[in-house]
Design a protein around this motif. Sequence first.
Motif, PDB file in Angstrom:
ATOM      1  N   CYS A   1       5.651   0.578  -0.846  1.00 11.88           N
ATOM      2  CA  CYS A   1       6.241   0.897   0.243  1.00 11.88           C
ATOM      3  C   CYS A   1       7.706   1.548   0.079  1.00 11.88           C
ATOM      4  O   CYS A   1       8.449   0.742  -0.791  1.00 11.88           O
ATOM      5  N   GLY A   2       7.902   2.588   0.436  1.00 14.02           N
ATOM      6  CA  GLY A   2       9.295   3.269   0.036  1.00 14.02           C
ATOM      7  C   GLY A   2       9.026   4.429  -0.994  1.00 14.02           C
ATOM      8  O   GLY A   2       9.575   5.436  -0.992  1.00 14.02           O
ATOM      9  N   ASP A   3       8.173   4.128  -2.026  1.00 10.60           N
ATOM     10  CA  ASP A   3       7.670   5.132  -2.875  1.00 10.60           C
ATOM     11  C   ASP A   3       7.034   6.415  -2.287  1.00 10.60           C
ATOM     12  O   ASP A   3       7.436   7.553  -2.479  1.00 10.60           O
ATOM     13  N   ASP A   4       6.406   6.209  -0.961  1.00 14.23           N
ATOM     14  CA  ASP A   4       6.001   7.452  -0.327  1.00 14.23           C
ATOM     15  C   ASP A   4       7.182   8.182   0.318  1.00 14.23           C
ATOM     16  O   ASP A   4       6.703   9.208   0.956  1.00 14.23           O
ATOM     17  N   ALA A   5       8.307   7.727   0.317  1.00 14.55           N
ATOM     18  CA  ALA A   5       9.283   8.382   0.990  1.00 14.55           C
ATOM     19  C   ALA A   5      10.159   9.169   0.193  1.00 14.55           C
ATOM     20  O   ALA A   5      11.049   9.921   0.250  1.00 14.55           O
ATOM     21  N   LYS A   6       9.774   9.019  -1.096  1.00 12.03           N
ATOM     22  CA  LYS A   6      10.540   9.721  -2.374  1.00 12.03           C
ATOM     23  C   LYS A   6      10.213  10.997  -2.605  1.00 12.03           C
ATOM     24  O   LYS A   6       8.980  11.236  -2.515  1.00 12.03           O
TER      25      LYS A   6
ATOM     26  N   VAL B   1      -1.353   2.829   1.466  1.00  8.16           N
ATOM     27  CA  VAL B   1      -2.833   3.242   1.507  1.00  8.16           C
ATOM     28  C   VAL B   1      -3.170   4.244   2.272  1.00  8.16           C
ATOM     29  O   VAL B   1      -2.615   4.418   3.345  1.00  8.16           O
ATOM     30  N   THR B   2      -4.010   5.314   1.813  1.00  6.64           N
ATOM     31  CA  THR B   2      -4.592   6.263   2.990  1.00  6.64           C
ATOM     32  C   THR B   2      -6.301   6.404   2.724  1.00  6.64           C
ATOM     33  O   THR B   2      -6.616   6.474   1.391  1.00  6.64           O
ATOM     34  N   ASN B   3      -6.901   6.193   3.758  1.00  2.65           N
ATOM     35  CA  ASN B   3      -8.153   6.258   3.587  1.00  2.65           C
ATOM     36  C   ASN B   3      -8.931   6.696   5.227  1.00  2.65           C
ATOM     37  O   ASN B   3      -8.354   5.845   6.044  1.00  2.65           O
ATOM     38  N   PRO B   4      -9.851   7.424   5.148  1.00  2.62           N
ATOM     39  CA  PRO B   4     -10.378   7.516   6.481  1.00  2.62           C
ATOM     40  C   PRO B   4     -10.762   6.430   7.421  1.00  2.62           C
ATOM     41  O   PRO B   4     -11.228   6.455   8.702  1.00  2.62           O
ATOM     42  N   ALA B   5     -11.224   5.378   6.632  1.00  6.74           N
ATOM     43  CA  ALA B   5     -11.728   4.171   7.180  1.00  6.74           C
ATOM     44  C   ALA B   5     -10.605   3.596   8.404  1.00  6.74           C
ATOM     45  O   ALA B   5     -10.739   2.891   9.014  1.00  6.74           O
TER      46      ALA B   5
ATOM     47  N   SER C   1      -3.374   9.419   7.484  1.00  7.82           N
ATOM     48  CA  SER C   1      -2.102   9.336   7.401  1.00  7.82           C
ATOM     49  C   SER C   1      -1.964   8.028   6.578  1.00  7.82           C
ATOM     50  O   SER C   1      -2.812   7.312   6.394  1.00  7.82           O
ATOM     51  N   ALA C   2      -0.920   7.811   5.803  1.00  5.30           N
ATOM     52  CA  ALA C   2      -0.443   6.579   5.096  1.00  5.30           C
ATOM     53  C   ALA C   2      -0.187   5.435   6.196  1.00  5.30           C
ATOM     54  O   ALA C   2       0.371   5.588   6.998  1.00  5.30           O
ATOM     55  N   HIS C   3      -0.778   4.269   5.524  1.00  2.24           N
ATOM     56  CA  HIS C   3      -0.760   3.163   6.511  1.00  2.24           C
ATOM     57  C   HIS C   3      -0.049   2.029   5.349  1.00  2.24           C
ATOM     58  O   HIS C   3      -0.454   1.987   4.074  1.00  2.24           O
ATOM     59  N   HIS C   4       0.686   1.272   6.142  1.00  2.00           N
ATOM     60  CA  HIS C   4       0.988   0.146   5.290  1.00  2.00           C
ATOM     61  C   HIS C   4       0.269  -1.264   5.263  1.00  2.00           C
ATOM     62  O   HIS C   4      -0.283  -1.488   5.998  1.00  2.00           O
ATOM     63  N   LEU C   5       0.420  -2.017   3.931  1.00  4.51           N
ATOM     64  CA  LEU C   5      -0.598  -2.768   3.749  1.00  4.51           C
ATOM     65  C   LEU C   5       0.257  -4.104   2.989  1.00  4.51           C
ATOM     66  O   LEU C   5       1.076  -3.683   2.221  1.00  4.51           O
ATOM     67  N   TYR C   6       0.024  -5.138   3.535  1.00  9.05           N
ATOM     68  CA  TYR C   6       0.943  -6.394   3.184  1.00  9.05           C
ATOM     69  C   TYR C   6      -0.035  -7.457   2.330  1.00  9.05           C
ATOM     70  O   TYR C   6      -0.940  -7.782   3.162  1.00  9.05           O
TER      71      TYR C   6
ATOM     72  N   LEU D   1      -1.538   0.255  -6.165  1.00  3.83           N
ATOM     73  CA  LEU D   1      -1.185   0.850  -5.068  1.00  3.83           C
ATOM     74  C   LEU D   1       0.295   1.254  -5.057  1.00  3.83           C
ATOM     75  O   LEU D   1       1.056   0.487  -5.608  1.00  3.83           O
ATOM     76  N   PRO D   2       0.644   2.269  -4.590  1.00  5.35           N
ATOM     77  CA  PRO D   2       2.140   2.543  -4.487  1.00  5.35           C
ATOM     78  C   PRO D   2       3.118   1.753  -3.560  1.00  5.35           C
ATOM     79  O   PRO D   2       2.162   1.283  -2.456  1.00  5.35           O
TER      80      PRO D   2
END
Length: 210
Positions: free
Chosen positions: A205-210, A66-70, A75-80, A202-203
């Motif tokens: 994790c790993g997809d953001d590195a492609k 996820v990416t959000n100014p909150a 930056s991209a942050h990981h969400l579980y 949501l994309p």
Amino acid sequence: MLDAIRKNGVTLAVFAAITTGLTAVINAVTKPTITHQTALQQKVLLDQVVPPELYNNPIQDECYVVTNPALGNNSAHHLYVARMNDKPVAVALETTAPDGYSGAIQMIVGADFSGTVYGSRVVEHHETPGLGDKIELRISDWINSFNGKKVTGASDTHFAVKKDGGDFDQFTGATITPRAVVNAVKRTALYIETLPGQLSSLPACGDDAK
């Protein structure tokens, strides 16, 4: 003279080849162990911010981006996602307090979708030893003061340090650091409330590195 140089060159080449080979072998042998230990440490961290009795899915496999100014920056942050019998019940979300005394404070916050914070942990910071570093669990249990607290909205005045009229202690001689953390936890919990309708899109994790 030339023979000696050739001989030394061959010796160095052989030594380099052997060293490179040994390094590759050691890396191949130890990589699975390192990967396993890293996964175990991550699971321990996730269980500190989302109690394991609340979910029965492999939470580490439910990783999204996820990416959000909150979350303190763009930056991209990981969400579980934590699920109980396939139903999302909470998330653990990486977040950033950008306004620490000595720079950005990297954190992870666990909360449900109604604003209840289950736990928070600081994973990286540069705050002053003996003052701001009390945000670390190994130094102080202050970070546990978020456990079970509920954010009731953006205007919730209780979710602030006591110096600002809220419920959370500040540190003697250091208010900026705890204020930054409290505000980051509040913003993150409020953002988590908005997530249920977004989880399916949501994309991973790993997809953001492609």
